[in-house]
Design a protein around this motif. Structure first.
Motif, PDB file in Angstrom:
ATOM      1  N   LEU A 162      34.108 -12.710  -7.999  1.00 16.80           N
ATOM      2  CA  LEU A 162      35.496 -12.680  -8.012  1.00 16.80           C
ATOM      3  C   LEU A 162      36.107 -12.278  -6.834  1.00 16.80           C
ATOM      4  O   LEU A 162      36.897 -12.580  -6.426  1.00 16.80           O
ATOM      5  CB  LEU A 162      35.489 -11.778  -9.522  1.00 16.80           C
ATOM      6  CG  LEU A 162      37.544 -11.794  -9.239  1.00 16.80           C
ATOM      7  CD1 LEU A 162      37.748 -12.583 -10.150  1.00 16.80           C
ATOM      8  CD2 LEU A 162      36.885 -10.843 -10.449  1.00 16.80           C
ATOM      9  N   PHE A 163      35.813 -11.156  -6.625  1.00 16.82           N
ATOM     10  CA  PHE A 163      36.024 -11.387  -5.161  1.00 16.82           C
ATOM     11  C   PHE A 163      35.756 -11.850  -4.087  1.00 16.82           C
ATOM     12  O   PHE A 163      36.797 -12.377  -3.160  1.00 16.82           O
ATOM     13  CB  PHE A 163      35.516  -9.646  -4.419  1.00 16.82           C
ATOM     14  CG  PHE A 163      35.877  -8.867  -3.303  1.00 16.82           C
ATOM     15  CD1 PHE A 163      36.792  -7.798  -3.155  1.00 16.82           C
ATOM     16  CD2 PHE A 163      34.658  -8.857  -1.726  1.00 16.82           C
ATOM     17  CE1 PHE A 163      37.541  -7.546  -2.022  1.00 16.82           C
ATOM     18  CE2 PHE A 163      35.959  -8.866  -0.528  1.00 16.82           C
ATOM     19  CZ  PHE A 163      36.920  -8.033  -1.201  1.00 16.82           C
ATOM     20  N   LYS A 220      35.802 -14.878  -4.269  1.00 13.99           N
ATOM     21  CA  LYS A 220      36.552 -16.112  -3.812  1.00 13.99           C
ATOM     22  C   LYS A 220      38.336 -15.998  -3.999  1.00 13.99           C
ATOM     23  O   LYS A 220      38.354 -15.923  -3.509  1.00 13.99           O
ATOM     24  CB  LYS A 220      36.469 -16.415  -6.241  1.00 13.99           C
ATOM     25  CG  LYS A 220      37.698 -17.833  -6.210  1.00 13.99           C
ATOM     26  CD  LYS A 220      37.563 -18.350  -7.737  1.00 13.99           C
ATOM     27  CE  LYS A 220      38.444 -19.265  -7.901  1.00 13.99           C
ATOM     28  NZ  LYS A 220      38.795 -19.874  -9.681  1.00 13.99           N
ATOM     29  N   PHE A 221      38.257 -15.234  -3.984  1.00 13.19           N
ATOM     30  CA  PHE A 221      39.939 -14.278  -3.653  1.00 13.19           C
ATOM     31  C   PHE A 221      40.195 -14.042  -2.593  1.00 13.19           C
ATOM     32  O   PHE A 221      40.904 -14.497  -1.544  1.00 13.19           O
ATOM     33  CB  PHE A 221      39.774 -12.946  -4.255  1.00 13.19           C
ATOM     34  CG  PHE A 221      41.287 -12.075  -4.339  1.00 13.19           C
ATOM     35  CD1 PHE A 221      42.581 -12.318  -4.421  1.00 13.19           C
ATOM     36  CD2 PHE A 221      41.175 -11.380  -3.097  1.00 13.19           C
ATOM     37  CE1 PHE A 221      43.530 -11.687  -4.057  1.00 13.19           C
ATOM     38  CE2 PHE A 221      42.304 -10.388  -3.254  1.00 13.19           C
ATOM     39  CZ  PHE A 221      43.381 -10.085  -3.052  1.00 13.19           C
ATOM     40  N   TRP A 222      38.753 -13.289  -2.088  1.00 14.43           N
ATOM     41  CA  TRP A 222      38.829 -13.490  -0.140  1.00 14.43           C
ATOM     42  C   TRP A 222      38.848 -14.837   0.688  1.00 14.43           C
ATOM     43  O   TRP A 222      39.469 -14.362   1.735  1.00 14.43           O
ATOM     44  CB  TRP A 222      37.175 -12.753   0.421  1.00 14.43           C
ATOM     45  CG  TRP A 222      37.227 -12.662   1.350  1.00 14.43           C
ATOM     46  CD1 TRP A 222      36.035 -13.220   2.406  1.00 14.43           C
ATOM     47  CD2 TRP A 222      37.784 -11.954   2.281  1.00 14.43           C
ATOM     48  NE1 TRP A 222      36.154 -13.268   3.580  1.00 14.43           N
ATOM     49  CE2 TRP A 222      37.002 -12.692   3.331  1.00 14.43           C
ATOM     50  CE3 TRP A 222      38.924 -11.385   3.350  1.00 14.43           C
ATOM     51  CZ2 TRP A 222      37.760 -12.061   5.200  1.00 14.43           C
ATOM     52  CZ3 TRP A 222      39.945 -11.013   4.110  1.00 14.43           C
ATOM     53  CH2 TRP A 222      38.323 -11.102   5.183  1.00 14.43           C
ATOM     54  N   GLN A 223      38.067 -15.429   0.056  1.00 10.48           N
ATOM     55  CA  GLN A 223      37.833 -16.674   0.488  1.00 10.48           C
ATOM     56  C   GLN A 223      39.652 -17.718   0.252  1.00 10.48           C
ATOM     57  O   GLN A 223      39.747 -18.447   1.601  1.00 10.48           O
ATOM     58  CB  GLN A 223      37.249 -17.811   0.007  1.00 10.48           C
ATOM     59  CG  GLN A 223      35.779 -16.846   0.122  1.00 10.48           C
ATOM     60  CD  GLN A 223      34.343 -18.561  -0.424  1.00 10.48           C
ATOM     61  OE1 GLN A 223      34.767 -19.100  -0.777  1.00 10.48           O
ATOM     62  NE2 GLN A 223      33.161 -18.522   0.093  1.00 10.48           N
ATOM     63  N   ARG A 224      39.525 -17.960  -0.536  1.00  5.35           N
ATOM     64  CA  ARG A 224      41.654 -17.710  -0.759  1.00  5.35           C
ATOM     65  C   ARG A 224      42.756 -17.443   0.482  1.00  5.35           C
ATOM     66  O   ARG A 224      43.255 -18.003   0.601  1.00  5.35           O
ATOM     67  CB  ARG A 224      41.481 -18.419  -2.023  1.00  5.35           C
ATOM     68  CG  ARG A 224      42.672 -18.762  -2.089  1.00  5.35           C
ATOM     69  CD  ARG A 224      43.485 -20.492  -2.670  1.00  5.35           C
ATOM     70  NE  ARG A 224      44.185 -20.786  -2.310  1.00  5.35           N
ATOM     71  CZ  ARG A 224      45.224 -20.727  -1.763  1.00  5.35           C
ATOM     72  NH1 ARG A 224      45.251 -20.677  -0.836  1.00  5.35           N
ATOM     73  NH2 ARG A 224      46.574 -21.314  -1.985  1.00  5.35           N
ATOM     74  N   ASP A 225      42.261 -16.262   0.218  1.00  5.76           N
ATOM     75  CA  ASP A 225      43.316 -15.147   0.642  1.00  5.76           C
ATOM     76  C   ASP A 225      42.992 -15.314   2.870  1.00  5.76           C
ATOM     77  O   ASP A 225      43.700 -15.735   3.190  1.00  5.76           O
ATOM     78  CB  ASP A 225      42.893 -13.658   0.782  1.00  5.76           C
ATOM     79  CG  ASP A 225      43.757 -13.051   0.913  1.00  5.76           C
ATOM     80  OD1 ASP A 225      45.099 -13.776   1.483  1.00  5.76           O
ATOM     81  OD2 ASP A 225      43.766 -11.799   1.820  1.00  5.76           O
ATOM     82  N   PRO A 274      45.793  -6.519  -5.432  1.00  7.49           N
ATOM     83  CA  PRO A 274      44.769  -7.519  -5.757  1.00  7.49           C
ATOM     84  C   PRO A 274      44.378  -7.185  -6.937  1.00  7.49           C
ATOM     85  O   PRO A 274      43.945  -6.019  -7.726  1.00  7.49           O
ATOM     86  CB  PRO A 274      43.369  -7.179  -5.302  1.00  7.49           C
ATOM     87  CG  PRO A 274      43.998  -7.263  -3.668  1.00  7.49           C
ATOM     88  CD  PRO A 274      45.379  -6.020  -4.105  1.00  7.49           C
ATOM     89  N   GLY A 275      44.903  -7.607  -8.116  1.00  6.67           N
ATOM     90  CA  GLY A 275      43.975  -8.062  -9.583  1.00  6.67           C
ATOM     91  C   GLY A 275      44.720  -7.625 -10.501  1.00  6.67           C
ATOM     92  O   GLY A 275      44.201  -6.867 -11.783  1.00  6.67           O
ATOM     93  N   ILE A 276      46.160  -7.525  -9.706  1.00  7.98           N
ATOM     94  CA  ILE A 276      46.760  -6.928 -10.566  1.00  7.98           C
ATOM     95  C   ILE A 276      47.520  -8.042 -12.202  1.00  7.98           C
ATOM     96  O   ILE A 276      47.509  -8.593 -11.548  1.00  7.98           O
ATOM     97  CB  ILE A 276      48.690  -6.585  -9.840  1.00  7.98           C
ATOM     98  CG1 ILE A 276      48.978  -5.220 -10.978  1.00  7.98           C
ATOM     99  CG2 ILE A 276      49.291  -7.537  -9.545  1.00  7.98           C
ATOM    100  CD1 ILE A 276      48.712  -4.251 -11.215  1.00  7.98           C
TER     101      ILE A 276
END
Length: 547
Positions: free
Chosen positions: A361-362, A364-369, A202-204
Motif C-alpha cells: 500500500l505504501f 503504491k502510494f509513494w509511486q503515484r505521489d 496519507p491514508g486519511i
C-alpha cells in the motif's frame, strides 16, 4: 648461360649487402607444379618465417613502449620533485607534516613486509593491486547480484482544480472532507520534498474528516504537479500563495496549517508572514534548517550524526554548489524510473519505517505521489526547494515565541509609561502549535524537537516512543484520530445548515362582507392616516389657516 647465372648471383650478393641478409632463399629453378619460381616446400617455409617475424616485431614494440613509459614516468617524477615536492613548496608545507605523522603511525605495518623489499615500492604495488581488484568487483557487480524489474514513471492526465493567482500563475489544489459551508475546521497542508497535493495526510479517511467536520485542502507547490513555477520563489511568496488559496477556496475564518517533515518549512513561513489568518499549526516530524544559527553545537551534532553521508553531501551541495543538483536529480527521481525512497532521498530509516516502506500500500502510494510530483520533468523547482531548506529563511522559529513587545525609545514613550497609558503588545504567534516527534526518527532526529521546545516554550511537543519518521503519519487511523482529538477535542460533526427564512404572508385585500353576505363599502376618504393625525396634533390651526 653460365654468364647469365654468374650475373644473377652477383646481383643477389649486391642486394644482400644493401638490405641485409633476411635468411630467405629463393629457388632459381622454375617449378611447373607450383606455377612459379620456387618449389612448394620453399613457399611454406617463407610463410612460417613471416609469422615469426611479425611476432618478433610485436614483442620488440611492446618492450620499447614499456621502456619509453618507464622513462616518461621517471621524467614526470623528476619534474614533480623539482617543482612541486620541494621543501619550500606550499603543498609540502601544508600536507607534508600530516603525511609524515600518518606514516609514522602506520609504520608498524612495515613489519609484515619482506625484509628485502623497499616499503615505498611494496606499498605502491599493494595499493595498485587493491585498486584493480576493486575495479573488477565493481564491474562485475551486475553479474553477482540479480537485476530486478524496473518500473517506469507514468504521467497521468491532469485532474486537479486550479486557481489563478494575482501574478497570473495557476495553483493546483485538492479538497477532502466536508464542503466549505459545513466545515467546522479548515486545514491547509503544503507537501514535502518530492511530493504533491496527493499526499496531504496519507491514508486519511473521509469518514474521520466528516466526524470532526474538517475540510482538508492540499495544493502543489510552484513547479510541482500541475502548479506553474514561480520565477523567484522564497518562503514569503510561499506564505502568500497559501493566503490567496484560502480566499479562493472560500475559507473565510482562520484555518489550521498541517506540515510533515521538510514541508513544515512552509508551515513555519505561514506562521511568520500571515499569523492573523492561522488558527494553529499541526506539525509531524518538523524539519528546521540544518544551519539554524540559534541551535547549539550539541543539537547540531546530534542532528547531523543521524544522517547518511549522502544526505550530508546533498545538504552541502545545496548550500555551496546548487548548480550540481540538477545532474544528481536527473540520475535519481527525475530519471524516469521508480526506485526505493531511502535510496532516492538518502534517508536513514529505523526498523519500523523499513517495515512500513515494504508494504504494498505504501509503495503504491509513494509511486503515484512521485509521478505527480515530477509531472513537469523540470529540475529547477526541486533545486529551489533544496536551497530553501539550507539557506537563510529570513526568520527563525524562535521569532514565533510569544513575548512582550519592547517599548519604543524617546521622551513620549517614557512619559506614557509613567502615566500608564502604554498598552501591552504581544509579538510572535499567539495560536496553538502542536509538534509530534518520533523518538526513533533518524530523518528528523529528536534533537530537533528539543530545540523547538527550548525556543518555543508555549508549543506542545508530543514525544512518541517507538515511532519513526513515517509510522505515525502514514496510514495510521488511530494516529490520525489521536491528532484530531488532541487539537479539536470531541468530535462535533459538520455544521448544521441554517434554515432558510419563511416568506412573509401577503396582506388580504379582499372586500369585507357582512353576515348577510353583502359587501361593506369602505370610504377611504373618511379614514385618516397616522401621518395626518400626527400633523393635526402638531399643527391644530393648519386647517383653519388653509381656509
Amino acid at each position: 648461360m653460365s654468364e647469365v647465372n654468374q650475373s644473377s648471383s652477383s646481383w643477389r650478393e649486391g642486394t644482400g649487402s644493401v638490405v641485409g641478409d633476411t635468411e630467405i632463399r629463393y629457388n632459381s629453378r622454375y617449378s611447373a607444379v607450383g606455377g612459379g619460381y620456387g618449389g612448394g616446400p620453399a613457399g611454406v617455409e617463407v610463410k612460417g618465417k613471416d609469422g615469426e617475424n611479425w611476432k618478433l616485431h610485436a614483442v620488440e614494440f611492446a618492450k620499447g613502449f614499456a621502456e619509453m613509459s618507464v622513462e616518461f614516468g621517471k621524467g614526470v617524477r623528476d619534474v614533480l620533485k623539482q617543482s612541486v615536492i620541494r621543501e619550500d613548496s606550499i603543498l609540502v608545507r601544508k600536507v607534508g607534516p600530516l603525511c609524515c605523522k600518518v606514516c609514522r603511525r602506520l609504520s608498524f605495518l612495515n613489519e609484515y613486509l619482506p625484509e628485502d623489499r623497499d616499503p615505498a615500492h611494496a606499498w605502491s604495488v599493494i595499493f595498485f593491486v587493491l585498486f584493480l581488484a576493486s575495479a573488477v568487483l565493481i564491474a562485475s557487480n551486475d553479474n553477482i547480484y540479480p537485476t530486478t524489474s524496473v518500473k517506469k514513471v507514468c504521467i497521468h492526465p491532469p485532474s486537479a482544480s486550479r486557481i489563478s493567482l494575482p501574478d497570473g500563475r495557476h495553483l493546483a489544489y485538492q479538497q477532502q472532507g466536508v464542503p466549505a459551508e459545513l466545515a467546522r475546521f479548515s486545514m491547509i497542508a503544503p507537501h514535502s520534498f518530492v511530493s504533491s497535493r496527493l499526499a496531504g495526510i496519507p491514508g486519511i479517511k473521509t469518514s474521520l474528516l466528516q466526524e470532526y467536520g474538517i475540510r482538508l485542502v492540499t495544493y502543489d507547490l510552484p513547479g510541482f504537479g500541475e502548479s506553474d513555477p514561480h520565477p523567484s520563489r522564497n518562503l514569503e511568496s510561499s506564505a502568500m500563495d497559501m493566503l490567496h488559496l484560502s480566499y479562493a477556496v472560500n475559507v473565510t475564518d482562520k484555518f489550521w496549517v498541517v506540515g510533515f517533515s521538510d514541508g513544515c518549512m512552509h508551515a513555519w513561513a505561514a506562521l511568520r508572514y500571515i499569523p492573523d489568518r492561522i488558527a494553529g499549526a499541526v506539525m509531524v516530524a518538523p524539519m528546521v534548517s540544518p544551519y539554524e544559527p540559534r541551535m547549539t553545537k550539541e543539537e547540531k551534532s546530534k542532528m547531523w550524526k543521524k544522517w547518511t553521508t549522502k544526505k550530508k553531501n546533498m545538504y552541502i551541495l545545496a548550500r555551496k554548489f546548487p548548480r550540481l543538483l540538477p545532474y544528481l536529480y536527473r540520475r535519481s527521481f527525475l530519471s524516469g524510473v521508480h526506485g526505493q525512497i531511502e535510496t532516492r532521498l538518502a534517508l536513514s530509516l529505523g526498523i519500523r519505517d523499513k517495515a512500513l516502506l515494504e508494504h504494498p500500500l505504501f509503495e503504491k502510494f509513494w509511486q503515484r505521489d512521485v509521478e505527480e510530483s515530477v509531472r513537469q520533468k523540470n529540475a529547477k523547482p526541486f533545486v529551489e526547494e533544496a536551497v530553501l531548506q539550507v539557506s537563510n529563511w529570513g526568520f527563525s522559529p524562535a521569532d514565533l515565541k510569544v513575548q512582550r513587545k519592547r517599548p519604543g525609545k524617546g521622551i513620549m514613550h517614557w512619559i506614557k509609561s509613567l502615566f500608564g497609558q502604554t498598552e501591552e503588545i504581544l509579538t510572535g504567534f499567539l495560536g496553538q502549535i502542536h509538534v509530534w516527534q518520533g523518538m526513533e526518527d533518524m530523518v528528523v532526529p529528536p534533537s530537533t524537537s528539543d530545540f523547538l521546545q527550548r525556543v518555543l516554550p508555549d508549543a506542545m511537543v508530543h514525544r512518541l516512543l517507538y515511532e519513526g519518521h513515517f509510522t505515525y503519519f502514514y496510514f495510521c487511523d488511530e494516529c490520525h484520530r489521536h491528532i484530531f482529538s488532541t487539537v479539536f477535542g470531541k468530535p462535533q460533526g459538520p455544521l448544521t445548515p441554517e434554515p432558510e427564512p419563511e416568506p412573509e404572508p401577503e396582506p388580504d385585500q379582499s372586500p369585507i362582507q357582512n353576515d348577510d353576505g353583502e359587501t361593506q363599502d369602505t370610504i377611504l376618504g373618511d379614514v385618516a392616516t397616522d401621518e395626518e393625525n400626527v400633523s393635526s396634533v402638531v399643527n391644530p390651526d393648519k386647517e383653519d389657516y388653509i381656509d
